[in-house]
Design an enzyme around this catalytic site. Structure first.
Site, PDB file in Angstrom:
ATOM      1  N   GLY A  51       9.669   1.482   3.016  1.00 39.94           N
ATOM      2  CA  GLY A  51      10.442   0.427   2.382  1.00 39.94           C
ATOM      3  C   GLY A  51       9.539  -0.755   2.101  1.00 39.94           C
ATOM      4  N   CYS A  78       5.778   5.170   7.057  1.00 40.22           N
ATOM      5  CA  CYS A  78       5.438   3.806   6.638  1.00 40.22           C
ATOM      6  C   CYS A  78       6.367   2.785   7.322  1.00 40.22           C
ATOM      7  CB  CYS A  78       5.465   3.710   5.115  1.00 40.22           C
ATOM      8  SG  CYS A  78       4.591   2.279   4.498  1.00 40.22           S
ATOM      9  N   TYR A  79       7.213   2.076   6.593  1.00 41.68           N
ATOM     10  CA  TYR A  79       8.107   1.115   7.233  1.00 41.68           C
ATOM     11  C   TYR A  79       8.929   1.790   8.331  1.00 41.68           C
ATOM     12  CZ  TYR A  79      11.918  -2.197   7.929  1.00 41.68           C
ATOM     13  OH  TYR A  79      12.833  -3.051   8.492  1.00 41.68           O
ATOM     14  N   HIS A 165       2.139   8.179   3.036  1.00 45.43           N
ATOM     15  CA  HIS A 165       3.296   8.865   2.447  1.00 45.43           C
ATOM     16  C   HIS A 165       3.040  10.363   2.256  1.00 45.43           C
ATOM     17  CE1 HIS A 165       5.774   5.336   1.557  1.00 45.43           C
ATOM     18  NE2 HIS A 165       4.613   4.718   1.476  1.00 45.43           N
ATOM     19  N   GLU A 167       5.134  12.500   1.240  1.00 47.41           N
ATOM     20  CA  GLU A 167       5.986  13.061   0.180  1.00 47.41           C
ATOM     21  C   GLU A 167       5.353  13.002  -1.207  1.00 47.41           C
ATOM     22  OE1 GLU A 167       6.396  10.318   1.858  1.00 47.41           O
ATOM     23  OE2 GLU A 167       7.368   8.715   0.729  1.00 47.41           O
ATOM     24  N   LYS A 365      19.389  16.731 -11.107  1.00 43.81           N
ATOM     25  CA  LYS A 365      19.637  17.397 -12.390  1.00 43.81           C
ATOM     26  C   LYS A 365      19.167  18.865 -12.401  1.00 43.81           C
ATOM     27  CE  LYS A 365      20.814  16.653 -16.807  1.00 43.81           C
ATOM     28  NZ  LYS A 365      21.984  15.879 -17.223  1.00 43.81           N
TER      29      LYS A 365
END
Ligand code: XMP
Length: 509
Positions: A51, A78-79, A165, A167, A365
């Site tokens: 974040g 992270c955060y 990160h 991801e 989607k």
């Protein structure tokens, strides 16, 4: 299932994607989720997202610390990691230098999420704060040159933290790390498939709706069609769809849709031809926002009066997708529930006192397309490019007349035919023509012409938030331009739109 706590990171949807790619279901929830709710959800693991905040900011997002005592494995990113450290008695400090970009990760102790990763690998950093001391029971597992505490673990309590990160693509070993978390640490099973999703969704719809009636505004697009098929499988004839022809569709679109929808879906559909009403209300209107407002309003009226003919309807179904839901529940002050205005039925549920059925609200989607495939829907429905609710009204720039709509329809038909033929249709997010409100001089045979200009727009995109103009080959553009000018009466010039979004938008109005 895996629970993802949304601390506001721009990568949240990506974390969800990564988890689902592994056939594990996940849900994103805000930090103020009650611990009792978490217990009810029974997640196998929890991921605390990154974040933009610093945990020392007054309004930085926090969650109930009791989450760390549930015995559920937790991965803080992270955060999320800094929050965990702070909550459990460690210390986080403002770093002198913000670290942003690639860093070389050195794994000192390959345990937990780092068990399968290469000992030395690249990772992606984006943080201002750093951890300076660990809570009791935690140990360091990896470092980078600038960040000594880049990864931590408390294996006894199954708590893990990564300062970088995992991801994003820029962390090439990140997928392995997430897999270790999901399967080794949390013991998840690869059981979430579209087949299982469909089965569960149908049961949920049956339970929610029971023997009541549901109405659905069918636009012919992927989302509303898949919603219709899914609900139809659950409640059959108790679903009634309403398709409003606003006179602003592509050439033969309404007829083609009638055939496809009726033949393949075997669903109860009411077709309403309201073209004259829309076109007369739009007469003389050139302002884009006015066009949208008028179209939205008339749609509501037409839909409402048609729906009123369906006695005892209690539910309204909508094809809301997960990105809209996530945006609306973001940690930073969004409204708690947003009704998508996409299909121009935004104000309807409140006005008509209907309850909502939104079976796709946890899907992305491409998952919706896969679901459609699983449900046996034809490719021509599943792979339709998005088409805006206001239709050709926002592609005829300036005043809308039947004659101008006709010119645009002819150009658009020809363009799409070429796009399909060349195999670009599925690769492009959208491809369409725009009729401009100015004329230009040309020469045809020996005669001077003074005719319309059309622009061709073709873009690639993942989610319409950003888009790039498609680098279609010159030979293709040459053929399309030639055909349009030769075959469509009223057009003597074709231009290609080479603007990206942002700062331009996909549509011209
Ligand atoms: P823009 O032009 O904002 O469009 O880049 C982003 C995406 O949204 C579609 N679009 C609309 N869809 N009602 C809709 O249902 C609308 O009023 C509307 N305006 C734009 C556009 O086609 C693109 O896919």
């Amino acid at each position: 299932m895996i629970l993802i706590i949304d601390f506001g990171s721009q990568y949240n949807q990506l974390i969800a994607r990564r988890v689902r790619e592994n056939k594990v279901y996940c849900q994103i929830e805000p930090p103020d989720i009650a611990v009792a709710t978490i217990q009810e959800l029974q997640p196998e693991g929890i991921i605390l997202s990154g974040g933009p905040s610093s945990i020392y900011e007054k309004n930085s997002p926090k969650m109930d610390k009791a989450v760390f005592d549930l015995g559920i494995p937790i991965l803080g990113i992270c955060y999320g990691m800094q929050y965990m450290v702070d909550a459990l008695g460690g210390k986080v400090q403002h770093a002198r230098k913000r670290e942003y970009g690639f860093a070389e990760l050195k794994i000192k102790n390959p345990v937990g999420v780092l068990k399968e990763a290469d000992r030395q690998t690249q990772c992606w950093m984006s943080h201002g704060d750093s951890i300076v001391s660990l809570p009791a029971g935690f140990a360091l597992t990896a470092s980078t040159a600038n960040t000594r505490i880049a990864a931590i673990h408390n294996s006894r309590r199954k708590l893990y933290g990564l300062q970088f990160h995992p991801e994003v693509e820029h962390t090439p070993q990140g997928k392995k790390m997430l897999r270790s978390f999901l399967f080794d640490i949390c013991g998840c099973k690869r059981s979430w498939t579209m087949r299982s999703f469909a089965r569960d969704a149908i049961t949920r719809i049956e339970e929610q709706v029971q023997h009541k009636r549901v109405i659905l505004g069918l636009s012919g697009g992927v989302d509303s069609s898949v919603t219709a098929v899914l609900i139809h499988k659950a409640i059959g004839k108790n679903l009634t769809c309403i398709f409003v022809d606003n006179g602003l569709l592509r050439k033969n679109e309404a007829d083609k849709l009638k055939v496809t929808l009726k033949q393949h879906l075997k669903i109860n559909i009411r077709f309403v031809n309201a073209a004259a009403r829309f076109l007369s209300a739009l007469k003389g209107v050139t302002d884009p926002e006015k066009k949208r407002k008028i179209i939205g309003l008339i749609f509501m009226e037409v839909f409402e009066s048609e729906a009123a003919k369906i006695r005892d309807a209690e539910f309204l179904a909508q094809g809301t997708l997960y990105p809209d839901v996530i945006e609306s529940i973001s940690a930073f002050g969004g409204p708690t529930s947003v009704i998508k205005s996409h299909h121009n039925v935004g104000g309807l549920p409140a006005r008509m006192k209907l309850k909502l059925v939104e079976p796709l609200r946890y899907l992305f989607k491409d998952e919706v397309r896969r679901l459609g495939k699983t449900l046996g829907m034809p490719d021509e429905l599943i792979w339709r490019q998005p088409f805006p609710g206001p239709g050709l009204a926002i592609r005829v720039i300036g005043e809308i007349t039947r004659q101008r709509l006709q010119v645009l329809r002819n150009v658009d038909e020809l363009l799409l035919e070429e796009i399909r033929e060349a195999g670009y249709y599925k690769k492009l997010w959208q491809s369409f023509a725009v009729l401009l409100p100015i004329k230009s001089v040309g020469v045809m045979g020996d005669a001077r012409t003074y005719e319309n200009i059309v622009a061709i727009r073709a873009v690639t995109s993942k989610d319409a938030m950003t888009a790039d103009w498609a680098r279609l080959p010159h030979s293709f553009l040459a053929r399309v331009s030639n055909r349009i000018i030769n075959e469509v009466k009223g057009v003597n010039r074709v231009v290609y739109d080479i603007s990206s979004k942002p700062p331009s938008t996909i549509e011209w109005e």
